[in-house]
Design a protein around this motif. Structure first.
Motif, PDB file in Angstrom:
ATOM      1  N   SER A  67       0.806  -1.221   0.000  1.00 51.71           N
ATOM      2  CA  SER A  67       0.000   0.000   0.000  1.00 51.71           C
ATOM      3  C   SER A  67       0.840   1.272   0.000  1.00 51.71           C
ATOM      4  CB  SER A  67      -0.936   0.007   1.216  1.00 51.71           C
ATOM      5  OG  SER A  67      -0.187   0.029   2.419  1.00 51.71           O
ATOM      6  N   ARG A  68       2.083   1.176   0.487  1.00 48.23           N
ATOM      7  CA  ARG A  68       2.875   2.394   0.655  1.00 48.23           C
ATOM      8  C   ARG A  68       4.191   2.396  -0.120  1.00 48.23           C
ATOM      9  NH1 ARG A  68       2.529   3.209   7.264  1.00 48.23           N
ATOM     10  NH2 ARG A  68       0.245   3.038   7.455  1.00 48.23           N
ATOM     11  N   HIS A  69       4.727   1.231  -0.444  1.00 50.29           N
ATOM     12  CA  HIS A  69       6.080   1.180  -0.995  1.00 50.29           C
ATOM     13  C   HIS A  69       6.175   0.418  -2.307  1.00 50.29           C
ATOM     14  CE1 HIS A  69       7.571   2.739   2.865  1.00 50.29           C
ATOM     15  NE2 HIS A  69       6.765   1.859   3.441  1.00 50.29           N
ATOM     16  N   ARG A  70       5.054   0.213  -2.982  1.00 48.57           N
ATOM     17  CA  ARG A  70       5.084  -0.575  -4.217  1.00 48.57           C
ATOM     18  C   ARG A  70       5.968   0.062  -5.276  1.00 48.57           C
ATOM     19  NH1 ARG A  70      -0.670  -2.093  -6.609  1.00 48.57           N
ATOM     20  NH2 ARG A  70      -0.840  -2.798  -4.439  1.00 48.57           N
ATOM     21  N   SER A  71       6.005   1.381  -5.319  1.00 43.53           N
ATOM     22  CA  SER A  71       6.801   2.078  -6.340  1.00 43.53           C
ATOM     23  C   SER A  71       8.296   1.890  -6.151  1.00 43.53           C
ATOM     24  CB  SER A  71       6.477   3.575  -6.328  1.00 43.53           C
ATOM     25  OG  SER A  71       6.768   4.141  -5.055  1.00 43.53           O
ATOM     26  N   ALA A  72       8.715   1.522  -4.944  1.00 45.37           N
ATOM     27  CA  ALA A  72      10.144   1.366  -4.680  1.00 45.37           C
ATOM     28  C   ALA A  72      10.751   0.228  -5.485  1.00 45.37           C
ATOM     29  CB  ALA A  72      10.382   1.131  -3.189  1.00 45.37           C
ATOM     30  N   SER A  79      20.194  -6.956 -11.272  1.00 44.44           N
ATOM     31  CA  SER A  79      21.265  -7.338 -10.339  1.00 44.44           C
ATOM     32  C   SER A  79      20.826  -7.155  -8.893  1.00 44.44           C
ATOM     33  CB  SER A  79      22.519  -6.509 -10.617  1.00 44.44           C
ATOM     34  OG  SER A  79      22.249  -5.115 -10.500  1.00 44.44           O
ATOM     35  N   ASP A  80      19.986  -6.142  -8.641  1.00 45.86           N
ATOM     36  CA  ASP A  80      19.478  -5.925  -7.288  1.00 45.86           C
ATOM     37  C   ASP A  80      18.582  -7.082  -6.858  1.00 45.86           C
ATOM     38  OD1 ASP A  80      20.755  -3.460  -7.076  1.00 45.86           O
ATOM     39  OD2 ASP A  80      19.055  -2.391  -7.949  1.00 45.86           O
ATOM     40  N   TRP A  81      17.723  -7.533  -7.754  1.00 43.79           N
ATOM     41  CA  TRP A  81      16.841  -8.657  -7.440  1.00 43.79           C
ATOM     42  C   TRP A  81      17.646  -9.924  -7.155  1.00 43.79           C
ATOM     43  CZ3 TRP A  81      11.998  -8.038  -6.073  1.00 43.79           C
ATOM     44  CH2 TRP A  81      11.293  -6.929  -6.538  1.00 43.79           C
ATOM     45  N   ILE A  82      18.721 -10.111  -7.917  1.00 44.45           N
ATOM     46  CA  ILE A  82      19.573 -11.287  -7.692  1.00 44.45           C
ATOM     47  C   ILE A  82      20.234 -11.216  -6.324  1.00 44.45           C
ATOM     48  CG2 ILE A  82      21.665 -12.486  -8.467  1.00 44.45           C
ATOM     49  CD1 ILE A  82      20.918 -11.704 -11.323  1.00 44.45           C
ATOM     50  N   LEU A  83      20.714 -10.022  -5.963  1.00 41.06           N
ATOM     51  CA  LEU A  83      21.333  -9.848  -4.647  1.00 41.06           C
ATOM     52  C   LEU A  83      20.320 -10.067  -3.527  1.00 41.06           C
ATOM     53  CD1 LEU A  83      23.645  -6.745  -5.247  1.00 41.06           C
ATOM     54  CD2 LEU A  83      24.361  -9.096  -4.797  1.00 41.06           C
ATOM     55  N   LEU A  84      19.114  -9.543  -3.695  1.00 45.05           N
ATOM     56  CA  LEU A  84      18.080  -9.718  -2.679  1.00 45.05           C
ATOM     57  C   LEU A  84      17.708 -11.183  -2.513  1.00 45.05           C
ATOM     58  CD1 LEU A  84      15.758  -6.700  -3.568  1.00 45.05           C
ATOM     59  CD2 LEU A  84      17.030  -6.999  -1.439  1.00 45.05           C
ATOM     60  N   ALA A  85      17.569 -11.882  -3.636  1.00 49.03           N
ATOM     61  CA  ALA A  85      17.230 -13.305  -3.578  1.00 49.03           C
ATOM     62  C   ALA A  85      18.346 -14.108  -2.915  1.00 49.03           C
ATOM     63  CB  ALA A  85      16.959 -13.836  -4.984  1.00 49.03           C
ATOM     64  N   ILE A 185      25.977  -9.157   1.697  1.00 49.81           N
ATOM     65  CA  ILE A 185      25.353  -9.147   0.372  1.00 49.81           C
ATOM     66  C   ILE A 185      24.278  -8.065   0.283  1.00 49.81           C
ATOM     67  CG2 ILE A 185      23.852 -10.447  -1.198  1.00 49.81           C
ATOM     68  CD1 ILE A 185      25.321 -12.956  -0.399  1.00 49.81           C
ATOM     69  N   GLY A 186      23.443  -7.990   1.314  1.00 48.87           N
ATOM     70  CA  GLY A 186      22.320  -7.076   1.258  1.00 48.87           C
ATOM     71  C   GLY A 186      22.658  -5.617   1.490  1.00 48.87           C
ATOM     72  N   ARG A 187      23.861  -5.336   1.944  1.00 49.25           N
ATOM     73  CA  ARG A 187      24.204  -3.966   2.315  1.00 49.25           C
ATOM     74  C   ARG A 187      24.123  -3.003   1.139  1.00 49.25           C
ATOM     75  NH1 ARG A 187      30.041  -2.545   4.727  1.00 49.25           N
ATOM     76  NH2 ARG A 187      30.598  -3.040   2.583  1.00 49.25           N
ATOM     77  N   SER A 188      24.583  -3.417  -0.022  1.00 41.16           N
ATOM     78  CA  SER A 188      24.594  -2.514  -1.176  1.00 41.16           C
ATOM     79  C   SER A 188      23.179  -2.189  -1.641  1.00 41.16           C
ATOM     80  CB  SER A 188      25.393  -3.129  -2.327  1.00 41.16           C
ATOM     81  OG  SER A 188      24.817  -4.360  -2.729  1.00 41.16           O
ATOM     82  N   VAL A 189      22.280  -3.179  -1.610  1.00 40.06           N
ATOM     83  CA  VAL A 189      20.904  -2.935  -2.025  1.00 40.06           C
ATOM     84  C   VAL A 189      20.175  -2.108  -0.974  1.00 40.06           C
ATOM     85  CG1 VAL A 189      18.746  -3.994  -2.790  1.00 40.06           C
ATOM     86  CG2 VAL A 189      20.923  -5.130  -3.243  1.00 40.06           C
ATOM     87  N   ARG A 190      20.446  -2.365   0.276  1.00 39.18           N
ATOM     88  CA  ARG A 190      19.776  -1.651   1.365  1.00 39.18           C
ATOM     89  C   ARG A 190      20.043  -0.143   1.284  1.00 39.18           C
ATOM     90  NH1 ARG A 190      17.280   0.957   3.951  1.00 39.18           N
ATOM     91  NH2 ARG A 190      16.862   0.978   6.183  1.00 39.18           N
ATOM     92  N   LEU A 193      17.349   1.059  -1.125  1.00 38.78           N
ATOM     93  CA  LEU A 193      15.974   0.592  -0.947  1.00 38.78           C
ATOM     94  C   LEU A 193      15.561   0.796   0.498  1.00 38.78           C
ATOM     95  CD1 LEU A 193      13.645  -0.861  -2.458  1.00 38.78           C
ATOM     96  CD2 LEU A 193      14.617  -3.031  -1.663  1.00 38.78           C
ATOM     97  N   GLY A 194      14.329   1.268   0.712  1.00 31.64           N
ATOM     98  CA  GLY A 194      13.832   1.508   2.056  1.00 31.64           C
ATOM     99  C   GLY A 194      13.782   0.236   2.888  1.00 31.64           C
ATOM    100  N   LEU A 195      13.667   0.430   4.198  1.00 34.32           N
ATOM    101  CA  LEU A 195      13.717  -0.704   5.122  1.00 34.32           C
ATOM    102  C   LEU A 195      12.611  -1.719   4.861  1.00 34.32           C
ATOM    103  CD1 LEU A 195      14.784  -2.152   7.634  1.00 34.32           C
ATOM    104  CD2 LEU A 195      13.316  -0.662   9.011  1.00 34.32           C
ATOM    105  N   LEU A 196      11.360  -1.272   4.827  1.00 36.94           N
ATOM    106  CA  LEU A 196      10.249  -2.216   4.671  1.00 36.94           C
ATOM    107  C   LEU A 196      10.283  -2.954   3.339  1.00 36.94           C
ATOM    108  CD1 LEU A 196       7.184  -0.488   6.378  1.00 36.94           C
ATOM    109  CD2 LEU A 196       8.664  -2.285   7.256  1.00 36.94           C
ATOM    110  N   PRO A 197      10.483  -2.277   2.196  1.00 39.80           N
ATOM    111  CA  PRO A 197      10.590  -3.033   0.942  1.00 39.80           C
ATOM    112  C   PRO A 197      11.744  -4.019   0.948  1.00 39.80           C
ATOM    113  CG  PRO A 197      10.247  -0.713   0.490  1.00 39.80           C
ATOM    114  CD  PRO A 197      10.509  -0.827   1.949  1.00 39.80           C
ATOM    115  N   TYR A 198      12.850  -3.625   1.567  1.00 37.94           N
ATOM    116  CA  TYR A 198      14.029  -4.507   1.599  1.00 37.94           C
ATOM    117  C   TYR A 198      13.740  -5.794   2.370  1.00 37.94           C
ATOM    118  CZ  TYR A 198      18.560  -6.351   2.975  1.00 37.94           C
ATOM    119  OH  TYR A 198      19.620  -7.186   3.208  1.00 37.94           O
ATOM    120  N   ILE A 199      13.266  -5.651   3.624  1.00 40.84           N
ATOM    121  CA  ILE A 199      13.046  -6.858   4.411  1.00 40.84           C
ATOM    122  C   ILE A 199      11.882  -7.673   3.860  1.00 40.84           C
ATOM    123  CG2 ILE A 199      14.031  -5.847   6.500  1.00 40.84           C
ATOM    124  CD1 ILE A 199      11.211  -5.440   7.556  1.00 40.84           C
TER     125      ILE A 199
END
Length: 244
Positions: A67-72, A79-85, A185-190, A193-199
């Motif tokens: 509801s609040r962070h979909r645009s993020a 490459s960001d999605w790969i790092l997050l996964a 790994i997640g530090r560069s994407v974080r 990207l905001g906290l809630l979308p990241y986690i």
């Protein structure tokens, strides 16, 4: 001259709200091992506890994120999605190994070993990111090692080390290393990207990995006591969403 000396400390001092948040976070994270052991006492397998923890946390976060962070998510690269996964995979391995360690050793020993994470994070950053540790970080690491040894020795003298403390300690150490990899790994994407979308993404990926592990292990997720589900829900709420 007095103003010039005091100004830097005023700029670098943390507000009271930050200290309160840290204290609440520490207490929330500290409840994880106790709640997991209580769920295990109700006959719930460790992998089910780990999977329930991440699935429930992801479901709780879903309405807030969508509801609040979909645009993020639109700004993320492939490459960001790969790092997050990848970070999610290592987070799943962390919970699978560490919660399993509680079956074989005491809460104290397991927690002391899994919280050696700062040591492994520093080692990974120095080795792969060519980071340089300042004296305060080194002092903190020495304090971590000495404190861990002291608690471990004290705890071992009180008995109750578990049915297989060596294997339990090994699993806890694996949990420490895997969560260190997750953090690096997640530090560069974080940073982008905001906290809630990241986690939300990382927890979701970790939940999927654990679901596959549970399915492969042919473990049942139903048929446990009401207390067991309450304990697992509390794990998702306090140590996971609030603490982590």
């Amino acid at each position: 001259a007095m103003k010039q000396v005091s100004a830097p400390s005023a700029r670098t001092s943390a507000p009271a709200s930050a200290w309160i948040a840290i204290i609440i976070g520490i207490f929330a994270v500290s409840s994880s091992a106790v709640l997991a052991r209580l769920a295990q006492g109700e006959g719930v397998p460790s992998l089910i506890i780990a999977a329930f923890r991440l699935i429930a946390a992801t479901l709780v976060l879903t309405p807030f994120v969508l509801s609040r962070h979909r645009s993020a998510f639109a700004a993320l690269k492939r490459s960001d999605w790969i790092l997050l996964a990848t970070a999610g995979v290592f987070l799943a391995l962390h919970f699978a190994t560490w919660i399993s360690s509680l079956e074989f050793t005491s809460v104290l020993i397991s927690t002391v070993l899994v919280t050696t994470t700062p040591i492994w994070v520093s080692a990974l950053e120095v080795t792969f990111l060519k980071a340089r540790l300042n004296r305060w970080i080194i002092l903190g690491l020495v304090e971590c090692i000495v404190g861990g040894i002291f608690i471990g020795i004290t705890g071992s003298n009180t008995g109750g080390a578990g049915t297989n403390p060596l294997w339990g300690g090994t699993l806890a150490l694996i949990g420490a290393v895997t969560v260190a990899v997750y953090m690096v790994i997640g530090r560069s994407v974080r940073a982008r990207l905001g906290l809630l979308p990241y986690i939300y993404v990382v927890y979701g990926c970790a939940a999927i990995v654990l679901l596959f592990i549970v399915a492969f292990s042919r473990l049942s997720s139903v048929g446990y006591s009401g207390s067991a589900y309450v304990y697992m829900a509390l794990i998702a709420l306090f140590p996971q969403i609030i603490g982590h």
